[in-house]
Enzyme design. Sequence first.
Site, mmCIF file in Angstrom:
data_model
loop_
_atom_site.group_PDB
_atom_site.id
_atom_site.type_symbol
_atom_site.label_atom_id
_atom_site.label_comp_id
_atom_site.label_asym_id
_atom_site.label_seq_id
_atom_site.Cartn_x
_atom_site.Cartn_y
_atom_site.Cartn_z
ATOM 1 N N SER A 141 -1.009 -4.702 -32.724
ATOM 2 C CA SER A 141 -2.416 -4.713 -32.349
ATOM 3 C C SER A 141 -2.647 -4.668 -30.843
ATOM 4 O O SER A 141 -2.254 -3.735 -30.177
ATOM 5 C CB SER A 141 -3.067 -5.930 -32.988
ATOM 6 O OG SER A 141 -4.432 -5.910 -32.764
ATOM 7 N N HIS A 142 -3.221 -5.742 -30.325
ATOM 8 C CA HIS A 142 -3.619 -5.798 -28.914
ATOM 9 C C HIS A 142 -2.497 -6.345 -28.028
ATOM 10 O O HIS A 142 -2.688 -6.484 -26.831
ATOM 11 C CB HIS A 142 -4.837 -6.708 -28.793
ATOM 12 C CG HIS A 142 -4.562 -8.065 -29.378
ATOM 13 N ND1 HIS A 142 -4.452 -8.252 -30.735
ATOM 14 C CD2 HIS A 142 -4.314 -9.251 -28.802
ATOM 15 C CE1 HIS A 142 -4.159 -9.522 -30.968
ATOM 16 N NE2 HIS A 142 -4.066 -10.149 -29.818
ATOM 17 N N ASP B 171 -8.575 -1.220 -29.127
ATOM 18 C CA ASP B 171 -7.274 -1.808 -28.794
ATOM 19 C C ASP B 171 -6.103 -0.946 -29.262
ATOM 20 O O ASP B 171 -6.293 0.197 -29.691
ATOM 21 C CB ASP B 171 -7.171 -3.219 -29.384
ATOM 22 C CG ASP B 171 -7.010 -3.193 -30.890
ATOM 23 O OD1 ASP B 171 -7.511 -2.247 -31.532
ATOM 24 O OD2 ASP B 171 -6.364 -4.113 -31.444
ATOM 25 N N ASP C 110 -4.238 -0.642 -31.921
ATOM 26 C CA ASP C 110 -4.263 0.031 -33.228
ATOM 27 C C ASP C 110 -5.669 0.431 -33.669
ATOM 28 O O ASP C 110 -5.865 0.819 -34.825
ATOM 29 C CB ASP C 110 -3.590 -0.842 -34.292
ATOM 30 C CG ASP C 110 -4.281 -2.170 -34.477
ATOM 31 O OD1 ASP C 110 -4.868 -2.686 -33.502
ATOM 32 O OD2 ASP C 110 -4.246 -2.724 -35.591
ATOM 33 N N ASP D 271 -8.500 -1.268 -34.147
ATOM 34 C CA ASP D 271 -9.418 -2.059 -34.972
ATOM 35 C C ASP D 271 -10.334 -2.953 -34.150
ATOM 36 O O ASP D 271 -11.423 -3.290 -34.577
ATOM 37 C CB ASP D 271 -8.669 -2.844 -36.066
ATOM 38 C CG ASP D 271 -7.578 -3.740 -35.541
ATOM 39 O OD1 ASP D 271 -7.385 -3.809 -34.308
ATOM 40 O OD2 ASP D 271 -6.901 -4.389 -36.375
ATOM 41 N N ARG D 272 -9.918 -3.329 -32.945
ATOM 42 C CA ARG D 272 -10.815 -4.132 -32.095
ATOM 43 C C ARG D 272 -11.643 -3.209 -31.207
ATOM 44 O O ARG D 272 -11.280 -2.057 -30.983
ATOM 45 C CB ARG D 272 -10.006 -5.041 -31.179
ATOM 46 C CG ARG D 272 -9.195 -6.048 -31.919
ATOM 47 C CD ARG D 272 -8.455 -6.929 -30.941
ATOM 48 N NE ARG D 272 -7.756 -7.955 -31.675
ATOM 49 C CZ ARG D 272 -7.495 -9.162 -31.203
ATOM 50 N NH1 ARG D 272 -7.853 -9.481 -29.981
ATOM 51 N NH2 ARG D 272 -6.862 -10.049 -31.942
ATOM 52 N N LYS E 298 -10.955 -4.045 -39.786
ATOM 53 C CA LYS E 298 -11.969 -3.924 -38.756
ATOM 54 C C LYS E 298 -11.815 -2.568 -38.078
ATOM 55 O O LYS E 298 -10.763 -1.943 -38.169
ATOM 56 C CB LYS E 298 -11.905 -5.078 -37.779
ATOM 57 C CG LYS E 298 -10.563 -5.345 -37.149
ATOM 58 C CD LYS E 298 -10.637 -6.674 -36.424
ATOM 59 C CE LYS E 298 -9.408 -6.939 -35.593
ATOM 60 N NZ LYS E 298 -8.397 -7.714 -36.309
HETATM 61 C C1 G16 Z 1 -5.791 -10.431 -35.837
HETATM 62 C C2 G16 Z 1 -6.539 -10.661 -37.120
HETATM 63 C C3 G16 Z 1 -7.918 -11.163 -36.830
HETATM 64 C C4 G16 Z 1 -7.883 -12.383 -35.935
HETATM 65 C C5 G16 Z 1 -7.106 -12.084 -34.688
HETATM 66 C C6 G16 Z 1 -6.882 -13.284 -33.775
HETATM 67 O O1 G16 Z 1 -6.371 -9.374 -35.149
HETATM 68 O O2 G16 Z 1 -6.612 -9.481 -37.883
HETATM 69 O O3 G16 Z 1 -8.512 -11.457 -38.043
HETATM 70 O O4 G16 Z 1 -9.172 -12.778 -35.594
HETATM 71 O O5 G16 Z 1 -5.829 -11.595 -35.031
HETATM 72 O O6 G16 Z 1 -6.041 -14.172 -34.386
HETATM 73 P P1 G16 Z 1 -5.413 -15.408 -33.647
HETATM 74 O O7 G16 Z 1 -6.574 -16.202 -33.104
HETATM 75 O O8 G16 Z 1 -4.670 -16.117 -34.726
HETATM 76 O O9 G16 Z 1 -4.549 -14.913 -32.512
HETATM 77 P P2 G16 Z 1 -5.492 -8.158 -34.653
HETATM 78 O O10 G16 Z 1 -6.460 -7.249 -33.974
HETATM 79 O O11 G16 Z 1 -4.490 -8.781 -33.713
HETATM 80 O O12 G16 Z 1 -4.864 -7.609 -35.880
#
Ligand code: G16
Length: 548
Positions: free
Chosen positions: A118-119, A282, A284, A286-287, A381
């Site tokens: 992801s990010h 981000d 991938d 989704d953000r 997302k």
């Molecule tokens: C993931 C989850 C999200 C979550 C985020 C932050 O996002 O898919 O639902 O809100 O992590 O999680 P944490 O607070 O546990 O770091 P992504 O975009 O990283 O896949």
Amino acid sequence: MRSEKLKLREIDCVPFDDQRSGTAGLRKKVTVFQQQHYLECFVQSVFDTLKLEPGSTLVLGGDGRYYNREAVQTISAMAAANGIGRMVVGQGGLLSTPAASNLIRTRNAAGGIILSASHNPGGPDGDFGIKFNTATGGQAPEQLTEAAFASSLVCKSYKLADLTTLDIDKCGETVIGNTVIEIVDPVSDYAELMEEIFDFELLRSTLKHRVRLHFDALNAVTGPYAQRIFCDMLGVPDECICNATPLEDFGGIHPDPNPVQAAHLVKLAMSENAPDLIGASDGDGDRYMILGSSMLVSPGDSLAIMLANTVVAPGYRNGVPGVARSMPTSRAVDAVAHDLGIPCFETPTGWRFFCNLLEAGKIGLCGEESFGTSSAHTREKDGLWAVLYWLSMMAGLEQSVGEIVRRHWARFGRCFFQRRDYVIADLEKAEAIIRNLTDNIGSVAGSAGAGQQISEANIFEYTDPVDGSVSTNQGIRLFSADGGRIVLRLSGTGTSGATLRVYLDRTERGPGIAEKPAAAALSDLAGTAAEIARIEHFTGLTEPTAII
Ligand code: G16
């Protein structure tokens, strides 16, 4: 079409004990994934857990980060050895997370494997990640990820097909034994879906005459999607899309569209002659982040404003049956749901908790403080979708980003929100904070810190209204007597140490709210949280590492 006979090998390995999925799949340093048999053991555990019908279809792709291409080759060879009928793989190994979710649905696949951290930063010293989604397109629920973890603990061998390296850069099919590996354009199905949901003719004319767009793909997966949708389909000049080539290390950029990591976009929004709409997504895809001239839209506000304005897009014109936000997300959307008379669900952090609600038709929009929002159009997302939704609001309401936000606050009040992240090198120290609060939760209500009296304190527990599953220990909630809220939990997406997240929110109404900085509105709650959680005592930290 190339065709090869299946040469099957069963390879022995020693089980790993650290393959438990976090908030969104298994995320580790690249070097951890590069250990011999590591990726293979996880993937074999997933296949053993899913127990797919022979001949099933699976979707595979990722955000293009370092190790993505090697992983695509390995997983394809394992899929052939495990009797998967068809692998639908994004060209170049690329698929944004929402596009992968969509492809699972359009191709009636049994599920998908998405390669992304992801990010998190990429490159040889960065992070890698892998998660699996089910036939709904949504992330595997906790029961499945836990079953895969249990399986990985006893995984002593895996199946691999011996095959010539696949050409993943060319669309077409390769047959290996009974498995077809189909390389597909990663963008077209997704772009078609966007065209169904939004009024592209209106958006094209708005972009031509009224709205100057600036989109930053942060050298991550959405570059090709943004070019196809914004430039080819909506007529935006190429130079409005920047950092559009997916790079294995994201060109050194931290691909996290938030005001700290993407400070350059905040600077652009605050500059003279700023673009009317600035969007970013981000690693991938989704953000997302939305900014307008002199305005940064907080994720909680974004969800609330989308819900208040469903009328602007054909896909939402009839409203939605309900809405959901993750528990730590600002309560801005609650006020809109109340006004509309629709239910507002509060789920634990993790997109997968929205999926049952979406699947059951209980909600049509959902979002999180971590810069993620989406709707029933997919089961992940969706960053680009969010930019198109904002563009639709600007087109339909004929207002700027700033006007849309300020009018919303004037009507519903402003829910000030902050997330204060404390990066703590020693996981035990971070866990001690949560343990101490958990053990003493009964006496926290009634206590005070930095002038704020805590009237209620509890540990968030969620019962899924669709399948009845219960998730305990999902964060600590403290409510102040004047309506403020503090939430504390540990991040589940990091790959080393721990991050304590402290979330604050409070709604205010009346004159002056638009100009008031969030820091001023929330400083008492910040002090109260630090005192009650004894953050300095346990960690030595007097200030958060980042405020988002
Ligand atoms: C993931 C989850 C999200 C979550 C985020 C932050 O996002 O898919 O639902 O809100 O992590 O999680 P944490 O607070 O546990 O770091 P992504 O975009 O990283 O896949």
